[in-house]
Write a protein that holds these residues in place. Structure first.
Motif, PDB file in Angstrom:
ATOM      1  N   VAL A  27       0.831  -1.780   0.395  1.00 14.12           N
ATOM      2  CA  VAL A  27       0.037  -0.433   0.119  1.00 14.12           C
ATOM      3  C   VAL A  27       0.958   0.892  -0.069  1.00 14.12           C
ATOM      4  N   THR A  28       1.984   1.148   0.698  1.00  9.66           N
ATOM      5  CA  THR A  28       2.835   2.529   1.220  1.00  9.66           C
ATOM      6  C   THR A  28       3.775   2.266  -1.040  1.00  9.66           C
ATOM      7  N   GLN A  29       4.047   1.526  -1.149  1.00 10.55           N
ATOM      8  CA  GLN A  29       4.538   1.937  -2.695  1.00 10.55           C
ATOM      9  C   GLN A  29       3.531   2.289  -3.645  1.00 10.55           C
ATOM     10  N   ALA A  30       2.093   1.895  -3.391  1.00 10.90           N
ATOM     11  CA  ALA A  30       1.103   2.354  -4.382  1.00 10.90           C
ATOM     12  C   ALA A  30       0.776   3.911  -4.404  1.00 10.90           C
ATOM     13  N   MET A  31       1.102   4.058  -2.598  1.00  7.65           N
ATOM     14  CA  MET A  31       0.523   5.200  -2.870  1.00  7.65           C
ATOM     15  C   MET A  31       2.035   5.833  -2.936  1.00  7.65           C
ATOM     16  N   ASP A  32       2.536   5.961  -3.119  1.00  8.56           N
ATOM     17  CA  ASP A  32       3.950   6.943  -3.462  1.00  8.56           C
ATOM     18  C   ASP A  32       3.950   6.842  -4.842  1.00  8.56           C
ATOM     19  N   LYS A  33       3.638   5.547  -5.679  1.00 11.09           N
ATOM     20  CA  LYS A  33       3.330   6.122  -6.819  1.00 11.09           C
ATOM     21  C   LYS A  33       2.269   7.245  -7.952  1.00 11.09           C
ATOM     22  N   LEU A  34       1.840   7.149  -7.065  1.00  9.75           N
ATOM     23  CA  LEU A  34       0.329   8.159  -6.954  1.00  9.75           C
ATOM     24  C   LEU A  34       1.342   9.644  -6.164  1.00  9.75           C
ATOM     25  N   GLY A  35       2.256   9.617  -5.488  1.00  6.37           N
ATOM     26  CA  GLY A  35       2.918  11.101  -4.480  1.00  6.37           C
ATOM     27  C   GLY A  35       2.029  11.359  -3.813  1.00  6.37           C
ATOM     28  N   ALA A  36       1.675  10.160  -2.879  1.00  5.89           N
ATOM     29  CA  ALA A  36       1.085  10.713  -1.473  1.00  5.89           C
ATOM     30  C   ALA A  36       2.605  11.019  -0.807  1.00  5.89           C
ATOM     31  N   ARG A  37       1.375  11.945   0.309  1.00  6.50           N
ATOM     32  CA  ARG A  37       2.286  13.205   1.607  1.00  6.50           C
ATOM     33  C   ARG A  37       2.369  11.556   2.238  1.00  6.50           C
ATOM     34  N   ALA A  38       3.296  12.142   3.207  1.00  8.33           N
ATOM     35  CA  ALA A  38       3.576  11.609   4.111  1.00  8.33           C
ATOM     36  C   ALA A  38       2.657  11.504   6.011  1.00  8.33           C
ATOM     37  N   LEU A  39       1.832  12.576   5.454  1.00 11.46           N
ATOM     38  CA  LEU A  39       0.304  12.321   6.226  1.00 11.46           C
ATOM     39  C   LEU A  39      -0.422  11.391   6.010  1.00 11.46           C
ATOM     40  N   GLY A  40      -0.787  12.002   4.752  1.00 12.53           N
ATOM     41  CA  GLY A  40      -1.188  10.590   4.332  1.00 12.53           C
ATOM     42  C   GLY A  40      -1.694   9.321   4.233  1.00 12.53           C
ATOM     43  N   ARG A  41       0.219   9.156   3.908  1.00 14.18           N
ATOM     44  CA  ARG A  41       0.517   7.973   4.033  1.00 14.18           C
ATOM     45  C   ARG A  41       0.322   7.141   4.696  1.00 14.18           C
ATOM     46  N   THR A  42       1.182   8.249   6.038  1.00 11.96           N
ATOM     47  CA  THR A  42       0.840   7.423   7.277  1.00 11.96           C
ATOM     48  C   THR A  42      -0.573   7.007   7.807  1.00 11.96           C
ATOM     49  N   ARG A  43      -1.327   7.888   8.047  1.00 12.74           N
ATOM     50  CA  ARG A  43      -2.807   7.310   8.224  1.00 12.74           C
ATOM     51  C   ARG A  43      -3.495   6.714   7.832  1.00 12.74           C
ATOM     52  N   PHE A  44      -3.689   5.793   6.210  1.00  9.83           N
ATOM     53  CA  PHE A  44      -3.705   5.401   5.464  1.00  9.83           C
ATOM     54  C   PHE A  44      -3.134   3.365   6.324  1.00  9.83           C
ATOM     55  N   VAL A  45      -2.293   3.917   5.511  1.00 12.84           N
ATOM     56  CA  VAL A  45      -1.535   2.628   5.827  1.00 12.84           C
ATOM     57  C   VAL A  45      -1.337   2.160   6.929  1.00 12.84           C
ATOM     58  N   THR A  46      -1.375   2.989   8.153  1.00 10.60           N
ATOM     59  CA  THR A  46      -1.833   2.504   9.335  1.00 10.60           C
ATOM     60  C   THR A  46      -3.432   1.381   9.572  1.00 10.60           C
ATOM     61  N   ALA A  47      -4.077   2.198   8.653  1.00 15.86           N
ATOM     62  CA  ALA A  47      -4.857   1.547   8.947  1.00 15.86           C
ATOM     63  C   ALA A  47      -5.705   0.387   7.916  1.00 15.86           C
ATOM     64  N   VAL A  48      -5.123   0.417   7.167  1.00 16.54           N
ATOM     65  CA  VAL A  48      -4.365  -1.004   6.953  1.00 16.54           C
ATOM     66  C   VAL A  48      -3.946  -2.504   7.240  1.00 16.54           C
TER      67      VAL A  48
END
Lengths: 135, 122
Positions: A27-48
């Protein structure tokens, strides 16, 4: 809402805590590919992580599929477990509710960390959770 | 003496055990780290413990609970404990999850934690 059909990035079988770590990485890699920022990534990956662990610990394992929605810039997951299901979803989503030894913050917390959170449960098929984040 | 297994590394520096939790730690590995730390706090009579979580991009409810337990165990074994290196995104997510880390003192950096340990022991 999920705005377009996503393309499958990976489907991960959830059997152990290593698979939960794998789900976090994908999930982290998929979000990175779309240009996610640190906070958004941390929140969603925590939920996952919460949801994937629930499937392993309470749901007798299951699987999680990760989708990338490139045009609408969303990442979504569908997590299905093979457990007995959740008897009362509204209660389970409340903070402090737990059937096990946890803190009872996982499910309600995960819901707050996502832009889309849908949960279905039947005694026959277990729990299915669909979550998405806008990037 | 130091050891570095899957969950993280533990180094003794001037009576203080420095614990670095590895990126993307699994549940099993962080439980193993908890056992190793408890053993070493007792056997090496550490005065302090500094737990560095700067490598962690996410702290979910399980990892958060284990970190709180690490701090409690060290405190019961008479070692002052600091948690350092929490990323801002992690702090904000923990608040949204409704997670508190009771009894856990935080410091912004390793240097701050070491200064506070020194001033308390001196």
């Amino acid at each position: 809402m999920i705005r377009e059909e996503g393309k499958l990035v990976e489907r991960i079988s959830l059997r152990s805590d290593r698979d939960v770590a794998r789900a976090r990485r994908v999930v982290t890699q998929a979000m990175d590919k779309l240009g996610a920022r640190a906070l958004g990534r941390t929140r969603f990956v925590t939920a996952v992580s919460e949801i994937a662990r629930n499937a392993v610990v309470h749901g007798q394992g299951g699987d999680i599929s990760v989708f990338s929605h490139d045009r609408s810039k969303q990442v979504s997951v569908i997590c299905e477990d093979g457990g007995p299901g959740i008897e009362d979803i509204d209660t389970a989503l409340q903070d402090g509710f737990t059937t096990g030894r946890g803190l009872g913050r996982g499910l309600g917390g995960a819901q707050r960390l996502c832009d889309v959170f849908e949960i279905e449960s039947t005694p026959d098929t277990g729990v299915t959770i669909r979550m998405a984040v806008n990037i | 003496m130091s050891d570095a297994l899957d969950g993280g590394s533990i180094h003794m520096v001037d009576g203080v055990l420095l614990v670095g939790i590895h990126e993307d730690v699994t549940d099993t590995d962080i439980m193993g780290l908890q056992d190793r730390l408890a053993d070493r706090v007792a056997s090496e009579r550490a005065q302090g413990v500094v737990i560095d979580i700067s490598a962690l991009e996410i702290v979910d409810t399980f990892v958060g609970r284990v970190i709180a337990q690490l701090a409690n165990i060290a405190r019961l074994l008479d070692a002052q404990t600091f948690l350092v290196g929490m990323r801002p995104a992690v702090a904000m997510t923990l608040v949204e999850l409704g997670m508190h880390l009771p009894e856990t003192r935080t410091a912004l950096s390793l240097t701050h934690a070491m200064e506070r340990l020194r001033s308390n022991s001196g």
